[in-house]
Design an enzyme around this catalytic site. Sequence first.
Site, PDB file in Angstrom:
ATOM      1  N   GLU A   1     -36.583 -59.873  -6.336  1.00 28.92           N
ATOM      2  CA  GLU A   1     -37.619 -60.286  -5.237  1.00 28.92           C
ATOM      3  C   GLU A   1     -37.621 -59.201  -4.310  1.00 28.92           C
ATOM      4  OE1 GLU A   1     -35.108 -63.560  -3.550  1.00 28.92           O
ATOM      5  OE2 GLU A   1     -33.821 -62.023  -2.300  1.00 28.92           O
TER       6      GLU A   1
ATOM      7  N   HIS B   1     -33.701 -64.572   2.692  1.00 30.86           N
ATOM      8  CA  HIS B   1     -32.619 -63.690   2.237  1.00 30.86           C
ATOM      9  C   HIS B   1     -32.334 -62.358   3.136  1.00 30.86           C
ATOM     10  CE1 HIS B   1     -32.111 -65.181  -2.109  1.00 30.86           C
ATOM     11  NE2 HIS B   1     -31.236 -65.755  -1.518  1.00 30.86           N
TER      12      HIS B   1
END
Lengths: 369, 295
Positions: free
Chosen positions: B210, B248
């Site tokens: 990511e 995150h």
Amino acid sequence: MILHEFEVKRILEQYGIPTEQAVLVGEADVGRFEELVSRLKPPYVVKAQVRGWGRGRMGLVRIAGTLSEAKSHALQMLGATFRGERVRHVMVSEKLRVVRELYLSMMVGGSPPGVLLLASSAGGIEVEEAAGGVLMLRVDPYTGLRSYHVRRVAKQLNTPESAIEPILRGMYKALWDYSLTLLELNPLAETERGLVAVDRKAIADTDSGNPRLAEFISRYEEELGSLQLEAKRWGFAAVELEGDVAVVGNGAGLTLATLDAVAEAGGRPGLFLDLGGGAAAERVKAALKLVLSEPGIQKVLVNIVGGITRCDEVAKGVVEALREAGGRSVKLVVRLTGFMEEEGRRILSEAGVKVFGALEEAVSEVVGP
Amino acid sequence: MTILVDQGTRVLVQGITGRQGSLHTEEMLRYGTKVVAGVSPGKGGGRVHGVPVYDTVAEAVEAHPDINASIIFVPARYAPDAVYEAVDAGIPLVVVITEGIPVHETLLMVNYATRRGSTIIGPNTPGVISVGKCKVGIMPGHLFKPGRIGIVSRSGTLTYEVALRLAEAGFGVSTAVGIGGDPVTGLSFWDVYEMFQRDPETDAVVLVGEIGGTREEEFARAYAVRRGKPVVAYIAGRYAPPGRRMGHAGAIAFGARGTYEGKVEELSRAGVPVAGSLREIPALLTRALREAGSG
């Protein structure tokens, strides 16, 4: 949390790292602009205080030759928006005569993880592309910053060790004392007064519970809008975007991938909301109500891969949120797969909500006419 | 043989009496994982789903010398202490599920573990599953079909999504490892890839990354020099705005660093095909296996 530049400046000053003379002007201080700034010598650099990179390209860093010019720049910047964030403060700095621009940063990461020290003799904008390269050293957290690190940085930057050492030591100490995951001086300017950190950025770890961050965190929270405050209360990760499609998922990576799928199909994401793991009906309901309270949102895609999260619980939450939110007409599409999927689908279908098993089908339904 | 965990893994659950600890102990047992003991300070002497509970790791290890892995469900504030306790007891593999551990604490903890010969998975990880054999984690086991593809990922539910798509396309998974979504983790993509490289039960690897950080770039640089089994990558966050934390703690791109474009460029240059969407992963995998002569 990305810190404001003026906050980073205050931290650096505590550790004896030279910075330029500057004044912070908040929205409420505009009436006293001349009084505040008159103690600085022109020319000035006027910089909007925003939490992010790339403000220079957006006209939020400007040079002024006179006090009145500085004021006019400041007035243009205050109240402007930078990626959805309102400019509440500007910093007016004395513009120093710069001989050379250098780059110095420390960040936590790498493999094996350590404090990565980056140094380049080409400061400025895109340091990664610098000619002459970027020196990268890994500092072991148990042995700390050693003299050989200092010698290598001095050589890379072509500066005397005596000049760079206190800066490196100060940065390293600040990184630990303030739980910073990144501390960047760009540029670190070589001036007639020696090395001066004329621009700086930092990211602080808000999970640290570090009391030194309290003032910064409270300023950050004051800047939050009602959606962010409500998201914080429930522990959702929410990011407001420009478009009209809200993307709700369970898990950060999945929600990001869902956002990508919507954009790829031609939709315009307007909200990113990660429910987190194990979302029960009550949390899903709260999240949906939050999304529906956003006037810009016309379409909602809920994407759930049920593992620990039960699809039937999610479905109940969605149905209850719709009932409580009343007549607001949005297009709501749900994708459910995994644990208790059949039951979840039944609950949603009975309530008239469109539900799909494959992400792509759900995406084309939400994006389509 | 698989990587990290298999039928020989004997698991200790730290924080076993908590809600998550107890729930996932039951789930792991149901999957067939040999959970032999648990620890909760002050709750020693009891049992959770038939598993004996001890006050300290030292006591648990003394009573069950076959323990060779620990999984930690301890709240962030106390989790580093639990990790040090496991490492000091000589447990070679420690899976840290806990989210929100201070990054600088993780930095010290991971370096300490490495020096003492322990491997840390996480923090903020769904754990590791060797499909059909052993699960030391919180992932829904039924979503993973057995097979010969390794998965290494920074994200939990996205890993499940990828596993589902692989299954639909006729691929199964040998082992899936979540390295964790924090800025600092015990294992890197490359660490796990090297394990897959040595694993005779894995033919190819799907790397799920990511935006944010430089882990994918680090992997690409290592792979460019020492490439082995084929790898297909997917990077989430192509359309995410820069400078915002996307869920995150590690998923934030700043400046030119950690961007989608930068990651794709480095991976492609290293010879790793990057799927433009989740849907493309199986096709790229099929092609990569064919080119490698093993598909």
